[in-house]
Design an enzyme around this catalytic site. Structure first.
Site, short mmCIF file in Angstrom:
data_model
loop_
_atom_site.label_atom_id
_atom_site.label_comp_id
_atom_site.label_asym_id
_atom_site.label_seq_id
_atom_site.Cartn_x
_atom_site.Cartn_y
_atom_site.Cartn_z
N HIS A 28 54.99 -23.76 -80.55
CA HIS A 28 54.55 -22.50 -79.92
C HIS A 28 54.58 -21.35 -80.93
O HIS A 28 53.65 -20.56 -81.02
CB HIS A 28 55.47 -22.13 -78.74
CG HIS A 28 55.29 -22.99 -77.53
ND1 HIS A 28 54.06 -23.40 -77.06
CD2 HIS A 28 56.21 -23.52 -76.68
CE1 HIS A 28 54.22 -24.13 -75.97
NE2 HIS A 28 55.52 -24.23 -75.72
N GLU A 74 59.19 -25.95 -79.56
CA GLU A 74 59.17 -24.48 -79.62
C GLU A 74 58.60 -23.99 -80.95
O GLU A 74 57.92 -22.96 -81.00
CB GLU A 74 60.56 -23.89 -79.37
CG GLU A 74 61.21 -24.25 -78.03
CD GLU A 74 60.33 -24.00 -76.81
OE1 GLU A 74 59.44 -23.13 -76.87
OE2 GLU A 74 60.53 -24.69 -75.79
N GLN A 112 44.76 -33.24 -69.76
CA GLN A 112 45.67 -34.00 -68.90
C GLN A 112 46.11 -33.14 -67.71
O GLN A 112 46.13 -31.92 -67.78
CB GLN A 112 46.88 -34.48 -69.69
CG GLN A 112 47.76 -33.36 -70.22
CD GLN A 112 48.97 -33.83 -70.98
OE1 GLN A 112 48.86 -34.61 -71.93
NE2 GLN A 112 50.14 -33.36 -70.57
N ASP A 143 44.29 -26.99 -74.00
CA ASP A 143 44.96 -26.26 -75.09
C ASP A 143 43.97 -25.76 -76.14
O ASP A 143 44.38 -25.24 -77.18
CB ASP A 143 46.02 -27.15 -75.76
CG ASP A 143 45.40 -28.37 -76.42
OD1 ASP A 143 44.19 -28.59 -76.26
OD2 ASP A 143 46.14 -29.11 -77.09
N GLY A 171 64.50 -24.16 -73.99
CA GLY A 171 64.13 -23.35 -75.14
C GLY A 171 62.86 -22.58 -74.89
O GLY A 171 62.13 -22.85 -73.94
N1 ARG Z 1 60.32 -25.00 -72.89
C1 ARG Z 1 60.55 -26.34 -72.39
C2 ARG Z 1 61.73 -26.33 -71.44
O1 ARG Z 1 62.66 -25.59 -71.70
C3 ARG Z 1 60.82 -27.29 -73.53
C4 ARG Z 1 60.84 -28.72 -73.14
C5 ARG Z 1 61.08 -29.63 -74.29
N2 ARG Z 1 61.14 -30.98 -73.87
C6 ARG Z 1 61.93 -31.89 -74.43
N3 ARG Z 1 61.90 -33.12 -74.01
N4 ARG Z 1 62.75 -31.58 -75.38
O2 ARG Z 1 61.78 -27.03 -70.46
ZN ZN Z 2 56.43 -25.27 -74.20
CA CA Z 3 42.83 -30.55 -75.66
#
Ligand code: ARG
Ligand code: ZN
Ligand code: CA
Length: 384
Positions: free
Chosen positions: A205, A202, A234, A226, A159
């Site tokens: 974001h 998402e 981290q 961030d 996503g």
């Molecule tokens: N933008 C990231 C991807 O597509 C989203 C990851 C979300 N992680 C999750 N465990 N749902 O990799």
């Molecule tokens: Zn992300």
């Molecule tokens: Ca931070």
């Protein structure tokens, strides 16, 4: 415009109850689980969502139920009502914030596309999935609705989303992009991405949150951040992992279970107070149109045009009737003017629900009706 913004901020800082109209933030009582006896009134923003299903393979044409299951996840995660909260590691369990944002589903559109993996295809610099004439589906009023495109993609990404500032110059492509097999908790989803957390991430974001490790592919030099104090710095992304205890990096224990990490769905559990403040700032500054918007079904999407509940015989005396037309489950909560829960009941619809008001004090009551992913609010007045 400036004055409006200052008003909004002042309003947020105060209780907002008296200045509801100026403020545009809806005041809602918190929806409580059945066992809780009383609650206090508070402000919660309810943001309207439209979901565009743009499918190539028939299995990408996911069901309404699967879509609704995603809205439920968002509502749990942004209110800290998710089941993981009690199990958060003691180092971080005080930091699970109720972001005080809820989401309502106002439309589902369905479009068949000739393009496989349409979500990450571009034509003349335009993202295909966002344009009907390019084999996608046009956004619906992106200043007032969160547009979520659910469509296949072939770049290995689950996503993505547009940040609030990005939205300014390309509003017609503003929103979230989710793969159908990670959207919601049912149907075509499979572990470890079957709990709807990609969309929660998402949405973070979309509401201006960054990754805890910063904006790079990793952060092994610990240079990046961030921008928030209460999310420890981290080194790694925690992709495809679920540690039992918080590992150490960059001089402190890592909040791997934050929604803005890449941890598996089942291991994600919280947004922090710092993230909440950033989200609300973005809502006020960049996305305030969402706060002026309504949860009424979008007229151009017939699939969601179900008959809304009606309250009959208002102002009422001894009895009121709720017309719950659809033969589906409804959850009804009634709060008095002080925000105390006075009635909580479930009802299978298809007709009228009689509410016996004998013994209820005269005054104003708020009725909150949950119907699938829809939320309806009514004001009940009991006359002297
Ligand atoms: N933008 C990231 C991807 O597509 C989203 C990851 C979300 N992680 C999750 N465990 N749902 O990799
Ligand atoms: Zn992300
Ligand atoms: Ca931070």
């Amino acid at each position: 415009m400036k004055t409006a913004l200052i008003l909004l901020l002042a309003c947020l800082a105060s209780s907002c109850l008296s200045a509801q109209r100026t403020c545009g933030v809806q005041t809602l009582p918190r929806f409580v689980p059945q066992h809780t006896a009383s609650v206090s009134a508070r402000e919660v923003a309810v943001l309207p969502v439209v979901v565009h299903i743009v499918w190539h393979q028939p299995e990408e044409n996911i069901s309404d139920t699967q879509v609704e299951s995603q809205i439920e996840v968002l509502n749990q995660d942004f209110r800290a009502l998710n089941v993981e909260v009690p199990d958060i590691h003691p180092l971080f369990d005080e930091l699970a914030a109720d972001v005080e944002i809820e989401f309502c589903l106002t439309a589902i559109t369905r479009t068949q596309t000739p393009w496989e993996g349409v979500s990450n295809l571009f034509a003349q610099g335009k993202r295909r999935v966002c344009h009907t004439e390019l084999g996608g589906r046009d956004a619906i009023d992106p200043a007032h609705y969160i547009n979520i495109w659910v469509a296949g993609r072939s770049d290995g990404t689950l996503g993505s989303a547009t940040f609030p500032e990005q939205a300014q110059d390309k509003p017609e492509e503003d929103g979230l992009f989710l793969r159908p097999d990670v959207f919601g908790t049912q149907g075509s989803t499979t572990p470890p991405f079957n709990l709807g957390r990609t969309c929660t991430h998402e949405m973070g974001h979309y509401l201006n949150l960054g990754h805890l490790w910063g904006s790079g592919a990793d952060n092994f030099d610990c240079e990046q951040d961030d921008g928030l104090e209460d999310t420890p710095r981290q080194a790694s992304t925690y992709r495809n992992t679920c540690p039992a205890v918080p590992p150490f990096s960059c001089g402190s224990a890592d909040m791997f279970m934050n929604y803005m990490n890449y941890t598996d769905d089942a291991c994600m559990a919280l947004f922090t107070p710092g993230q909440k403040a950033r989200v609300w700032g973005a809502l006020m500054q960049f996305r305030s149109g969402l706060l002026q918007s309504s949860c009424a079904p979008v007229a151009s999407a017939p699939s969601l045009n179900r008959t809304p509940p009606r309250l009959l015989g208002n102002p009422a005396k001894n009895v009121a009737h709720l017309q719950l037309s659809e033969k589906e489950k409804y959850e009804i909560a009634i709060f008095d003017a002080a925000g105390r829960l006075v009635l909580l009941t479930r009802h299978h619809g298809g007709g009228l629900l009689e509410i016996d008001l004998s013994g209820w004090a005269a005054g104003i009551y708020h009725i909150k009706i949950k119907h699938g992913a829809q939320l309806h609010l009514k004001k009940l007045i009991i006359a002297q």
